[in-house]
Design a protein around this motif. Structure first.
Motif, short mmCIF file in Angstrom:
data_model
loop_
_atom_site.label_atom_id
_atom_site.label_comp_id
_atom_site.label_asym_id
_atom_site.label_seq_id
_atom_site.Cartn_x
_atom_site.Cartn_y
_atom_site.Cartn_z
N LEU A 29 0.66 -1.36 0.00
CA LEU A 29 -0.02 0.09 0.00
C LEU A 29 0.90 1.30 0.10
O LEU A 29 2.10 1.27 0.58
CB LEU A 29 -0.97 0.08 1.23
N PHE A 30 0.44 2.18 -0.52
CA PHE A 30 1.03 3.55 -0.74
C PHE A 30 1.23 3.96 0.63
O PHE A 30 0.44 4.09 1.74
CB PHE A 30 0.44 4.67 -1.33
N THR B 139 7.29 0.72 -0.34
CA THR B 139 7.00 2.00 -1.19
C THR B 139 7.86 3.10 -0.70
O THR B 139 8.27 3.10 0.51
CB THR B 139 5.40 2.63 -1.05
N VAL C 132 -0.19 10.44 3.11
CA VAL C 132 -0.47 8.95 2.96
C VAL C 132 -2.05 9.13 3.48
O VAL C 132 -2.19 9.28 4.80
CB VAL C 132 0.33 8.28 3.96
N ASN D 149 -5.00 8.99 -1.54
CA ASN D 149 -3.83 8.78 -2.29
C ASN D 149 -3.45 7.25 -2.31
O ASN D 149 -2.92 6.81 -3.39
CB ASN D 149 -2.67 9.60 -1.67
N ILE D 150 -3.92 6.40 -1.28
CA ILE D 150 -3.67 4.86 -1.41
C ILE D 150 -4.44 4.62 -2.79
O ILE D 150 -4.27 3.56 -3.36
CB ILE D 150 -4.10 4.40 -0.23
N ARG D 151 -5.89 5.08 -2.59
CA ARG D 151 -6.75 4.43 -3.70
C ARG D 151 -6.25 4.81 -5.07
O ARG D 151 -6.19 4.09 -5.93
CB ARG D 151 -7.94 5.22 -3.42
N HIS E 60 -3.04 5.29 -5.91
CA HIS E 60 -1.76 4.61 -6.11
C HIS E 60 -2.40 3.07 -6.82
O HIS E 60 -1.92 2.64 -7.55
CB HIS E 60 -1.21 4.12 -5.05
N VAL F 154 -8.71 -0.72 2.44
CA VAL F 154 -8.38 -0.31 1.17
C VAL F 154 -9.41 -0.87 0.01
O VAL F 154 -9.91 -0.08 -0.86
CB VAL F 154 -6.93 -0.35 0.91
#
Length: 91
Positions: free
Chosen positions: A31-32, A37, A45, A49-51, A53, A77
């Motif tokens: 995961l970002f 990473t 974070v 931004n995770i989505r 990525h 996520v």
């Protein structure tokens, strides 16, 4: 695609990955902001931004809907991703 949990990495799936890969293409993604990473202090974070990525990886490398298999935070996520990009996931 395998998504690990909080404070973990794709190595969480090191024993499961070879077993799953015998009959289909499998991806394991950190995961970002977690795992291996790269840390970028200029990018927050957060769920967005995770989505993004995950969406970027999907569009750049996989190019078809995915099945998400997750642990812990990876599950959150996956739910968030499926709600925002329902055509990118399959059951």
């Amino acid at each position: 695609m395998l998504l690990p949990g909080f404070d973990s990495s794709l190595l969480e799936f090191r024993h499961l990955l070879p077993l799953l890969a015998t009959n289909r293409e499998i991806w394991a993604l950190d995961l970002f902001g977690f795992g291996f990473t790269e840390y970028l202090p200029t990018i927050a974070v957060n769920p967005y931004n995770i989505r993004q990525h995950l969406l970027s990886i999907l569009k750049s490398w996989i190019t078809r809907p995915i099945i998400l298999v997750c642990a812990s935070l990876g599950g959150a996520v996956a739910l968030d991703f499926a709600l925002h990009h329902p055509r990118s996931v399959e059951c």
